[in-house]
Write a protein that holds these residues in place. Structure first.
Motif, short mmCIF file in Angstrom:
data_model
loop_
_atom_site.label_atom_id
_atom_site.label_comp_id
_atom_site.label_asym_id
_atom_site.label_seq_id
_atom_site.Cartn_x
_atom_site.Cartn_y
_atom_site.Cartn_z
N GLU A 3 0.83 -1.20 0.00
CA GLU A 3 0.00 0.00 0.00
C GLU A 3 0.87 1.25 0.00
OE1 GLU A 3 -2.57 -0.34 3.42
OE2 GLU A 3 -4.21 -1.06 2.16
N ARG A 4 0.31 2.31 -0.55
CA ARG A 4 1.04 3.57 -0.53
C ARG A 4 1.18 4.05 0.91
NH1 ARG A 4 -4.20 4.83 -1.39
NH2 ARG A 4 -5.06 6.68 -0.34
N PRO A 5 2.23 4.82 1.20
CA PRO A 5 2.42 5.33 2.56
C PRO A 5 1.19 6.10 3.04
CG PRO A 5 4.39 5.72 1.27
CD PRO A 5 3.34 5.22 0.31
N GLY A 6 0.78 5.83 4.26
CA GLY A 6 -0.35 6.53 4.86
C GLY A 6 -1.71 5.97 4.53
N ALA A 7 -1.77 4.95 3.67
CA ALA A 7 -3.08 4.40 3.29
C ALA A 7 -3.80 3.78 4.48
CB ALA A 7 -2.92 3.37 2.17
N GLY A 8 -3.06 3.13 5.34
CA GLY A 8 -3.68 2.50 6.51
C GLY A 8 -4.23 3.53 7.47
N MET A 9 -3.45 4.55 7.77
CA MET A 9 -3.91 5.59 8.68
C MET A 9 -5.09 6.34 8.09
SD MET A 9 -1.66 8.61 10.48
CE MET A 9 -2.39 9.72 11.70
N ALA A 10 -5.05 6.60 6.80
CA ALA A 10 -6.17 7.29 6.14
C ALA A 10 -7.44 6.46 6.25
CB ALA A 10 -5.83 7.56 4.68
N ALA A 11 -7.33 5.15 6.07
CA ALA A 11 -8.51 4.28 6.17
C ALA A 11 -9.05 4.24 7.59
CB ALA A 11 -8.17 2.87 5.68
N ASP A 12 -8.15 4.17 8.57
CA ASP A 12 -8.58 4.17 9.97
C ASP A 12 -9.31 5.46 10.32
OD1 ASP A 12 -7.42 1.69 10.45
OD2 ASP A 12 -5.54 2.54 11.18
N SER A 328 -1.31 14.24 6.83
CA SER A 328 -0.86 15.05 5.70
C SER A 328 0.53 15.61 5.93
CB SER A 328 -1.86 16.20 5.45
OG SER A 328 -3.12 15.70 5.09
N LEU A 329 0.81 16.02 7.16
CA LEU A 329 2.12 16.59 7.46
C LEU A 329 3.21 15.53 7.37
CD1 LEU A 329 3.54 19.20 8.23
CD2 LEU A 329 3.18 18.62 10.63
N ALA A 330 2.92 14.32 7.84
CA ALA A 330 3.89 13.24 7.72
C ALA A 330 4.22 12.96 6.25
CB ALA A 330 3.36 11.98 8.40
N LEU A 331 3.19 12.89 5.42
CA LEU A 331 3.42 12.64 4.01
C LEU A 331 4.19 13.79 3.36
CD1 LEU A 331 -0.07 11.13 3.06
CD2 LEU A 331 2.09 9.90 3.42
N ALA A 332 3.86 15.03 3.73
CA ALA A 332 4.56 16.19 3.17
C ALA A 332 6.03 16.19 3.55
CB ALA A 332 3.89 17.48 3.65
N ARG A 333 6.35 15.60 4.70
CA ARG A 333 7.74 15.54 5.16
C ARG A 333 8.45 14.27 4.70
NH1 ARG A 333 8.51 19.06 9.96
NH2 ARG A 333 9.88 17.52 10.94
N GLY A 334 7.76 13.48 3.85
CA GLY A 334 8.37 12.29 3.28
C GLY A 334 8.38 11.08 4.18
N GLU A 335 7.49 11.04 5.17
CA GLU A 335 7.45 9.93 6.11
C GLU A 335 6.25 9.02 5.82
OE1 GLU A 335 10.01 9.72 7.79
OE2 GLU A 335 10.77 11.76 7.94
N ASN A 336 6.29 7.83 6.39
CA ASN A 336 5.18 6.90 6.28
C ASN A 336 4.50 6.78 7.64
OD1 ASN A 336 3.32 4.89 5.84
ND2 ASN A 336 4.80 3.30 5.33
N PRO A 337 3.37 7.47 7.83
CA PRO A 337 2.73 7.47 9.15
C PRO A 337 2.14 6.11 9.55
CG PRO A 337 1.32 8.55 7.55
CD PRO A 337 2.63 8.29 6.86
N ASP A 338 2.03 5.18 8.61
CA ASP A 338 1.53 3.86 8.97
C ASP A 338 2.53 3.08 9.81
OD1 ASP A 338 -0.79 4.31 7.59
OD2 ASP A 338 -0.23 3.13 5.83
N SER A 339 3.81 3.33 9.60
CA SER A 339 4.86 2.57 10.27
C SER A 339 5.95 3.51 10.79
CB SER A 339 5.47 1.55 9.30
OG SER A 339 4.49 0.67 8.80
N PRO A 340 5.65 4.29 11.83
CA PRO A 340 6.67 5.18 12.39
C PRO A 340 7.89 4.40 12.85
CG PRO A 340 4.49 5.68 13.29
CD PRO A 340 4.38 4.38 12.56
N ARG A 341 9.04 4.98 12.66
CA ARG A 341 10.28 4.27 12.99
C ARG A 341 10.36 4.00 14.50
NH1 ARG A 341 13.38 9.69 11.26
NH2 ARG A 341 13.43 10.77 13.27
N GLY A 342 10.77 2.79 14.81
CA GLY A 342 10.99 2.41 16.21
C GLY A 342 9.74 2.08 17.00
N LEU A 343 8.55 2.12 16.38
CA LEU A 343 7.32 1.89 17.11
C LEU A 343 6.64 0.60 16.69
CD1 LEU A 343 5.70 5.46 17.16
CD2 LEU A 343 7.18 4.41 18.86
#
Length: 350
Positions: A3-12, A328-343
């Motif tokens: 899935e594209r980054p953030g798709a899971g969080m967007a669905a939730d 939206s901010l996570a995606l704008a900063r190039g991150e994947n909010p579905d899988s934050p690092r270290g969590l």
């Protein structure tokens, strides 16, 4: 397929109006039964134990308990029990463990010790077979369903709704909600859908993409929303975000506010929203870049609007555009909010 980054969080996030409707249909009955038992046992005070996102739901529950039930309420320090071996006298208390997973050993231990000390214990979880639910005398399954992203969204608001129904059921005495209360709650799924459709966080995400830090603030029922928004921004965008009550912000941290530090201010109706006007005026004096969230814009530079509702219900709406902003901010900063690092989805603390 990946899935594209953030798709899971967007669905939730998008699922929350349906979660509200489902809970009002299927969870209201079990909540009423637990509320009736609590009313029968008549605890003298309420202690919550929680971590992370659930800690903010517990804080909301503490406000409800003190304002609506007139009972002293607060949040336990799990380390007092698990690290220091304390055994506080919790007779005549209601101890509520709030956890999406119910898997954290320290929360389970607090509930176990509380029950051993004679407290009435309750687990509020999204996992009815979890260790926390097994440790408590009473248990409520919030029924939010599987959450795709690591960052909690729909389980947080489901906890809020469960605690709201619980407190109002205890207040009613018999456990069942009064007809006018139930009618107001039945409007929440539609209002939540409007809040999600009406917010436009993408523009704000572009504006704050390169922010170095951020402040969130609110008072009363809105304060847990400010804290939860800060956590979502930190865990998805790795953006330092400091949450303060409106009152505490004026006691020193206001000095941080300037045009380069965005401030997210949760401002609704009721006494807490009115008390935020002085805070906003002081922020304006500092020329702060303020985004107001809620039913009252109150002079913010930007505004994410939600419907005007009873102050108790506003946290179920006001967090929704803030969740979308975090995504939206996570995606704008190039991150994947579905899988934050270290969590991980389940964080086991002792």
């Amino acid at each position: 397929m990946v899935e594209r980054p953030g798709a899971g969080m967007a669905a939730d996030i998008a699922e929350q109006p349906d979660v509200y409707a489902r809970m009002l249909d299927t969870v209201a009955g079990p909540v009423a039964a637990v509320a009736a038992e609590i009313a029968r046992r008549r605890p003298r005070h309420i202690v919550f134990t929680a971590r992370g996102t659930s800690d903010h739901a517990a804080l909301y529950g503490a406000y409800l308990a003190e304002i609506r039930l007139g009972l002293p309420a607060g949040l336990a320090s799990p380390s007092a029990v698990t690290v220091y071996g304390a055994r506080p006298d919790l007779r005549d208390s209601l101890v509520i463990g709030v956890s999406q997973s119910g898997g954290s050993p320290d929360l389970r231990e607090v509930v176990r010790v509380a029950r051993e000390q004679g407290a009435l214990t309750l687990a509020v979880t999204n996992a009815p077979d979890s260790p926390l639910a097994e440790a408590a005398e009473l248990s409520l399954d919030i029924g939010a369903g599987h959450e795709r992203a690591v960052a909690a969204t729909k389980t947080y608001t489901a906890e809020l709704l469960a605690l709201l129904m619980l407190v109002e059921g205890v207040r009613a005495g018999a456990g069942a909600l009064p007809a006018d209360e139930r009618a107001a709650l039945d409007a929440l799924p539609g209002l939540a859908a409007e809040a999600l459709a009406g917010s436009a966080p993408e523009e704000l995400a572009a504006r704050y993409r390169f922010a170095g830090r951020l402040i969130t603030t609110g008072r009363g029922y809105a304060y847990p929303t400010a804290r939860e928004a800060a956590l979502k921004l930190m865990e998805t965008s790795y953006l330092p975000a400091l949450a303060f009550s409106g009152a505490d912000l004026l006691h020193g941290p206001l000095a941080m506010a300037d045009p380069d530090v965005p401030v997210l201010a949760v401002v609704g109706g009721g006494p807490a929203g009115e008390s935020m006007r002085d805070v906003l005026a002081r922020l304006a004096d500092r020329r702060a870049d303020v985004v107001t969230i809620g039913s009252q814009s109150a002079g913010g530079v930007h505004h994410l609007a939600t419907a005007p509702v009873d102050e108790r219900y506003a946290p179920l709406l006001d967090i929704l555009p803030l969740q979308r902003l975090a995504l939206s901010l996570a995606l704008a900063r190039g991150e994947n909010p579905d899988s934050p690092r270290g969590l991980k989805k389940v964080t086991a603390t002792r």
